[in-house]
Design a protein around this motif. Structure first.
Motif, mmCIF file in Angstrom:
data_model
loop_
_atom_site.group_PDB
_atom_site.id
_atom_site.type_symbol
_atom_site.label_atom_id
_atom_site.label_comp_id
_atom_site.label_asym_id
_atom_site.label_seq_id
_atom_site.Cartn_x
_atom_site.Cartn_y
_atom_site.Cartn_z
ATOM 1 N N ILE A 43 -40.474 106.880 15.671
ATOM 2 C CA ILE A 43 -41.483 107.341 16.619
ATOM 3 C C ILE A 43 -40.850 108.314 17.614
ATOM 4 C CG2 ILE A 43 -42.893 105.277 16.410
ATOM 5 C CD1 ILE A 43 -41.627 104.286 19.017
ATOM 6 N N ARG A 44 -41.702 108.976 18.399
ATOM 7 C CA ARG A 44 -41.188 109.931 19.393
ATOM 8 C C ARG A 44 -40.434 109.203 20.496
ATOM 9 N NH1 ARG A 44 -44.771 115.217 20.192
ATOM 10 N NH2 ARG A 44 -45.025 115.648 18.009
ATOM 11 N N LEU A 45 -39.322 109.781 20.891
ATOM 12 C CA LEU A 45 -38.435 109.189 21.872
ATOM 13 C C LEU A 45 -38.882 109.543 23.286
ATOM 14 C CD1 LEU A 45 -35.757 107.584 21.860
ATOM 15 C CD2 LEU A 45 -34.571 109.759 21.960
ATOM 16 N N GLU A 46 -38.776 108.563 24.213
ATOM 17 C CA GLU A 46 -39.055 108.790 25.633
ATOM 18 C C GLU A 46 -37.897 108.210 26.430
ATOM 19 O OE1 GLU A 46 -42.744 107.163 26.875
ATOM 20 O OE2 GLU A 46 -43.937 108.642 25.792
ATOM 21 N N LEU A 47 -37.268 109.048 27.248
ATOM 22 C CA LEU A 47 -36.148 108.615 28.079
ATOM 23 C C LEU A 47 -36.391 109.032 29.517
ATOM 24 C CD1 LEU A 47 -33.129 109.715 25.864
ATOM 25 C CD2 LEU A 47 -34.012 107.410 26.160
ATOM 26 N N LYS A 48 -35.848 108.260 30.442
ATOM 27 C CA LYS A 48 -35.946 108.601 31.853
ATOM 28 C C LYS A 48 -34.714 109.427 32.215
ATOM 29 C CE LYS A 48 -37.936 106.480 35.817
ATOM 30 N NZ LYS A 48 -38.296 105.267 36.509
ATOM 31 N N LYS A 49 -34.927 110.690 32.574
ATOM 32 C CA LYS A 49 -33.851 111.620 32.900
ATOM 33 C C LYS A 49 -34.165 112.295 34.232
ATOM 34 C CE LYS A 49 -31.387 112.687 29.329
ATOM 35 N NZ LYS A 49 -29.996 112.322 29.251
ATOM 36 N N PHE A 50 -33.141 112.943 34.817
ATOM 37 C CA PHE A 50 -33.340 113.654 36.078
ATOM 38 C C PHE A 50 -33.940 115.023 35.812
ATOM 39 C CE2 PHE A 50 -32.045 116.444 39.540
ATOM 40 C CZ PHE A 50 -32.528 115.719 40.620
ATOM 41 N N CYS A 51 -34.995 115.341 36.554
ATOM 42 C CA CYS A 51 -35.649 116.650 36.463
ATOM 43 C C CYS A 51 -35.275 117.445 37.712
ATOM 44 C CB CYS A 51 -37.159 116.481 36.358
ATOM 45 S SG CYS A 51 -38.029 118.048 36.387
ATOM 46 N N ARG A 52 -34.635 118.574 37.527
ATOM 47 C CA ARG A 52 -34.198 119.361 38.683
ATOM 48 C C ARG A 52 -35.355 120.072 39.359
ATOM 49 N NH1 ARG A 52 -31.060 124.530 36.106
ATOM 50 N NH2 ARG A 52 -32.685 125.108 34.667
ATOM 51 N N TYR A 53 -36.469 120.266 38.661
ATOM 52 C CA TYR A 53 -37.625 120.922 39.271
ATOM 53 C C TYR A 53 -38.460 119.948 40.098
ATOM 54 C CZ TYR A 53 -36.300 124.580 36.060
ATOM 55 O OH TYR A 53 -35.594 125.531 35.388
ATOM 56 N N CYS A 54 -38.591 118.703 39.615
ATOM 57 C CA CYS A 54 -39.322 117.679 40.376
ATOM 58 C C CYS A 54 -38.421 117.060 41.445
ATOM 59 C CB CYS A 54 -39.817 116.579 39.443
ATOM 60 S SG CYS A 54 -40.973 117.130 38.189
ATOM 61 N N GLY A 55 -37.108 117.072 41.213
ATOM 62 C CA GLY A 55 -36.157 116.503 42.164
ATOM 63 C C GLY A 55 -36.057 114.991 42.086
ATOM 64 N N LYS A 56 -36.458 114.403 40.960
ATOM 65 C CA LYS A 56 -36.392 112.951 40.800
ATOM 66 C C LYS A 56 -36.267 112.599 39.316
ATOM 67 C CE LYS A 56 -41.408 112.821 40.933
ATOM 68 N NZ LYS A 56 -42.578 112.320 41.617
ATOM 69 N N HIS A 57 -36.036 111.319 39.034
ATOM 70 C CA HIS A 57 -35.967 110.842 37.660
ATOM 71 C C HIS A 57 -37.393 110.673 37.129
ATOM 72 C CE1 HIS A 57 -31.825 109.933 38.750
ATOM 73 N NE2 HIS A 57 -31.587 109.962 37.450
ATOM 74 N N THR A 58 -37.675 111.315 36.001
ATOM 75 C CA THR A 58 -38.997 111.251 35.387
ATOM 76 C C THR A 58 -38.852 110.969 33.899
ATOM 77 O OG1 THR A 58 -38.998 113.629 34.993
ATOM 78 C CG2 THR A 58 -40.036 112.866 37.026
ATOM 79 N N ILE A 59 -39.964 110.678 33.257
ATOM 80 C CA ILE A 59 -39.958 110.434 31.815
ATOM 81 C C ILE A 59 -39.928 111.778 31.085
ATOM 82 C CG2 ILE A 59 -41.275 109.490 29.877
ATOM 83 C CD1 ILE A 59 -42.356 107.392 31.788
ATOM 84 N N HIS A 60 -39.018 111.873 30.132
ATOM 85 C CA HIS A 60 -38.904 113.051 29.277
ATOM 86 C C HIS A 60 -39.281 112.617 27.856
ATOM 87 C CE1 HIS A 60 -36.794 114.678 32.676
ATOM 88 N NE2 HIS A 60 -36.676 115.841 32.081
#
Length: 65
Positions: A43-60
């Motif tokens: 299945i498609r993978l979902e990981l929590k990573k840091f987003c430099r545009y949002c400035g916080k850890h989000t789901i990728h």
């Protein structure tokens, strides 16, 4: 020739928050590249990573190439 059936494939992960707010205020979309085992995670993978545009850890989420 037939396409090779590699077990490990390279995938792209994209921030789902930037995708939703792209037209509003974001300068871009955060993307990561990683590898996954096709047999263990079909299945498609979902990981929590840091987003430099949002400035916080989000789901990728995995996207198509």
């Amino acid at each position: 020739m037939a396409k090779s059936k590699e077990i490990r494939v390279t995938i792209n992960l994209e921030c789902i928050d930037c995708e939703q707010n792209f037209r509003k205020k974001s300068q871009g979309i955060s993307r990561y590249t990683t590898r996954k085992n096709r047999r263990n995670t079909p299945i498609r993978l979902e990981l929590k990573k840091f987003c430099r545009y949002c400035g916080k850890h989000t789901i990728h989420r995995e996207i198509k190439k």
